[in-house]
Design a protein around this motif. Sequence first.
Motif, PDB file in Angstrom:
ATOM      1  N   ARG A  75       0.836  -1.194   0.000  1.00 33.65           N
ATOM      2  CA  ARG A  75       0.000   0.000   0.000  1.00 33.65           C
ATOM      3  C   ARG A  75       0.872   1.245   0.000  1.00 33.65           C
ATOM      4  N   ASN A  76       0.726   2.054  -1.029  1.00 28.10           N
ATOM      5  CA  ASN A  76       1.545   3.248  -1.164  1.00 28.10           C
ATOM      6  C   ASN A  76       0.654   4.473  -1.296  1.00 28.10           C
ATOM      7  N   GLU A  77       1.065   5.554  -0.682  1.00 26.14           N
ATOM      8  CA  GLU A  77       0.331   6.802  -0.795  1.00 26.14           C
ATOM      9  C   GLU A  77       0.780   7.572  -2.039  1.00 26.14           C
ATOM     10  N   SER A  78      -0.119   8.330  -2.600  1.00 26.84           N
ATOM     11  CA  SER A  78       0.204   9.124  -3.779  1.00 26.84           C
ATOM     12  C   SER A  78       1.159  10.261  -3.397  1.00 26.84           C
ATOM     13  N   THR A  79       2.153  10.493  -4.265  1.00 29.40           N
ATOM     14  CA  THR A  79       3.104  11.581  -4.039  1.00 29.40           C
ATOM     15  C   THR A  79       2.820  12.768  -4.969  1.00 29.40           C
ATOM     16  N   GLY A  80       1.754  12.685  -5.736  1.00 30.29           N
ATOM     17  CA  GLY A  80       1.428  13.738  -6.685  1.00 30.29           C
ATOM     18  C   GLY A  80       1.798  13.360  -8.099  1.00 30.29           C
ATOM     19  N   ALA A  81       3.068  13.072  -8.338  1.00 27.92           N
ATOM     20  CA  ALA A  81       3.505  12.646  -9.665  1.00 27.92           C
ATOM     21  C   ALA A  81       3.125  11.182  -9.881  1.00 27.92           C
ATOM     22  N   ARG A  82       2.747  10.857 -11.087  1.00 30.39           N
ATOM     23  CA  ARG A  82       2.375   9.483 -11.422  1.00 30.39           C
ATOM     24  C   ARG A  82       3.237   8.988 -12.575  1.00 30.39           C
ATOM     25  N   THR A  83       3.622   7.738 -12.495  1.00 35.95           N
ATOM     26  CA  THR A  83       4.345   7.109 -13.597  1.00 35.95           C
ATOM     27  C   THR A  83       3.351   6.624 -14.641  1.00 35.95           C
ATOM     28  N   VAL A  84       3.695   6.831 -15.902  1.00 34.88           N
ATOM     29  CA  VAL A  84       2.924   6.296 -17.022  1.00 34.88           C
ATOM     30  C   VAL A  84       3.877   5.484 -17.897  1.00 34.88           C
ATOM     31  N   GLU A  97       8.263   3.090 -23.079  1.00 37.74           N
ATOM     32  CA  GLU A  97       8.781   4.358 -22.581  1.00 37.74           C
ATOM     33  C   GLU A  97       8.060   4.722 -21.295  1.00 37.74           C
ATOM     34  N   ARG A  98       8.796   5.392 -20.423  1.00 39.26           N
ATOM     35  CA  ARG A  98       8.275   5.787 -19.119  1.00 39.26           C
ATOM     36  C   ARG A  98       8.289   7.309 -19.011  1.00 39.26           C
ATOM     37  N   LEU A  99       7.190   7.875 -18.540  1.00 33.76           N
ATOM     38  CA  LEU A  99       7.117   9.312 -18.313  1.00 33.76           C
ATOM     39  C   LEU A  99       6.340   9.573 -17.038  1.00 33.76           C
ATOM     40  N   GLU A 100       6.404  10.788 -16.563  1.00 37.44           N
ATOM     41  CA  GLU A 100       5.671  11.168 -15.353  1.00 37.44           C
ATOM     42  C   GLU A 100       4.696  12.282 -15.686  1.00 37.44           C
ATOM     43  N   ILE A 101       3.524  12.217 -15.030  1.00 43.61           N
ATOM     44  CA  ILE A 101       2.535  13.274 -15.169  1.00 43.61           C
ATOM     45  C   ILE A 101       2.156  13.764 -13.776  1.00 43.61           C
ATOM     46  N   THR A 102       1.697  14.974 -13.688  1.00 43.65           N
ATOM     47  CA  THR A 102       1.252  15.529 -12.401  1.00 43.65           C
ATOM     48  C   THR A 102      -0.247  15.774 -12.384  1.00 43.65           C
ATOM     49  N   ASP A 103      -0.878  15.613 -13.547  1.00 45.41           N
ATOM     50  CA  ASP A 103      -2.320  15.803 -13.664  1.00 45.41           C
ATOM     51  C   ASP A 103      -2.837  14.747 -14.632  1.00 45.41           C
ATOM     52  N   LYS A 105      -5.241  14.756 -16.509  1.00 45.71           N
ATOM     53  CA  LYS A 105      -5.664  15.322 -17.790  1.00 45.71           C
ATOM     54  C   LYS A 105      -4.537  15.290 -18.823  1.00 45.71           C
ATOM     55  N   GLN A 106      -3.290  15.159 -18.339  1.00 43.09           N
ATOM     56  CA  GLN A 106      -2.164  15.076 -19.271  1.00 43.09           C
ATOM     57  C   GLN A 106      -2.216  13.795 -20.105  1.00 43.09           C
ATOM     58  N   LEU A 107      -2.977  12.792 -19.649  1.00 44.39           N
ATOM     59  CA  LEU A 107      -3.133  11.575 -20.440  1.00 44.39           C
ATOM     60  C   LEU A 107      -3.773  11.882 -21.786  1.00 44.39           C
ATOM     61  N   LEU A 108      -4.604  12.907 -21.832  1.00 49.34           N
ATOM     62  CA  LEU A 108      -5.285  13.263 -23.074  1.00 49.34           C
ATOM     63  C   LEU A 108      -4.362  13.984 -24.048  1.00 49.34           C
ATOM     64  N   ASP A 109      -3.162  14.320 -23.579  1.00 43.56           N
ATOM     65  CA  ASP A 109      -2.175  14.929 -24.478  1.00 43.56           C
ATOM     66  C   ASP A 109      -1.408  13.865 -25.269  1.00 43.56           C
ATOM     67  N   LEU A 110      -1.563  12.595 -24.882  1.00 46.51           N
ATOM     68  CA  LEU A 110      -0.839  11.513 -25.541  1.00 46.51           C
ATOM     69  C   LEU A 110      -1.576  11.074 -26.801  1.00 46.51           C
ATOM     70  N   ASP A 111      -0.858  10.976 -27.901  1.00 46.63           N
ATOM     71  CA  ASP A 111      -1.416  10.408 -29.129  1.00 46.63           C
ATOM     72  C   ASP A 111      -1.215   8.894 -29.062  1.00 46.63           C
TER      73      ASP A 111
END
Length: 304
Positions: A75-84, A97-103, A105-111
């Motif tokens: 069980r881990n608590e969220s630190t704000g940044a998420r791995t994708v 490929e690995r990237l980090e998002i902080t929101d 909604k940034q998932l919708l920026d991915l093609d």
Amino acid sequence: MTGFEGLSCSAAAAVDIPLPGSATHVTGWLCVEHPGAWGRDVIGDEVLGPEITAELAARTKAARVRPTLIRRPGRNESTGARTVLIASSRPRGSWCERLEITDLKQLLDLDLHLLNGPAPGIGVPVDDPVLVCAHGKRDLCCARLGRPIAARLAAQYPDRVWECSHTGGHRFAPAVVLLPTGLTYGRVDGDGAVEAVAAADRNAISLEGFRGRSCYSPVEQVAEIAVRERVPAAADDLTVVSAEAGDAPGDPATVAGAALVTHRDGRRWQVTAHTVAHAPRQASCGAAPKPATAVIADPPRALF
């Protein structure tokens, strides 16, 4: 009465349903870190929030990408940044490929259609993520059997292992998927899971618990495994394509198809496969019995 009452779905399947050919056919992966609670459905339960859920569901479907939730074992608590993780599983040329998002909604920026091509270079290249299904809201076997395997692998391979949402096939739990290749395992114990990862690291494939490679259809999966059981080959030595069944024996209604397996040294084999029916049983814990089938490979026929 089916004779499987009282058994978990994985125990009922382990009686007689074989593993080869059971890997879910997935070529594109979108894995989003979500440390909190997961619902039954990755997107349908809106665990990623109502603002993006409908649009993300439409986009993953259009791009034929599998949305997957991931979290570190325990069980881990969220630190704000998420791995994708974005990954493309292919017979050759798989990438992740690995990237980090902080929101979110940034998932919708991915093609997501980029997952059908070469690595886009929008994240850091990685070649070693390990996913272990631990999706208890979807099926109890996944949590009960998957979490100990995830913990064991995490102890052996720190920073590579993720618990993940449903990968397909509760009945084959515990389920392990290696990215980016899509090598899929089931019914593995701790030692078997460690060996599967160790083999992949040395460009080999452990056949213990091997369900198949996600980029292939069930017929292609059993064809590859049938050849590997008879011919020593590195992980990237063989490629598989669908072929004509030709003179496949038996009732035509049971012929699942055929595949051509090619070794990089030029050797080729044709493998026909048949569908075999098994007694109905639950595909998921608590579900009503359903007809069960498996794809079985005939002995490979060498082509000269």
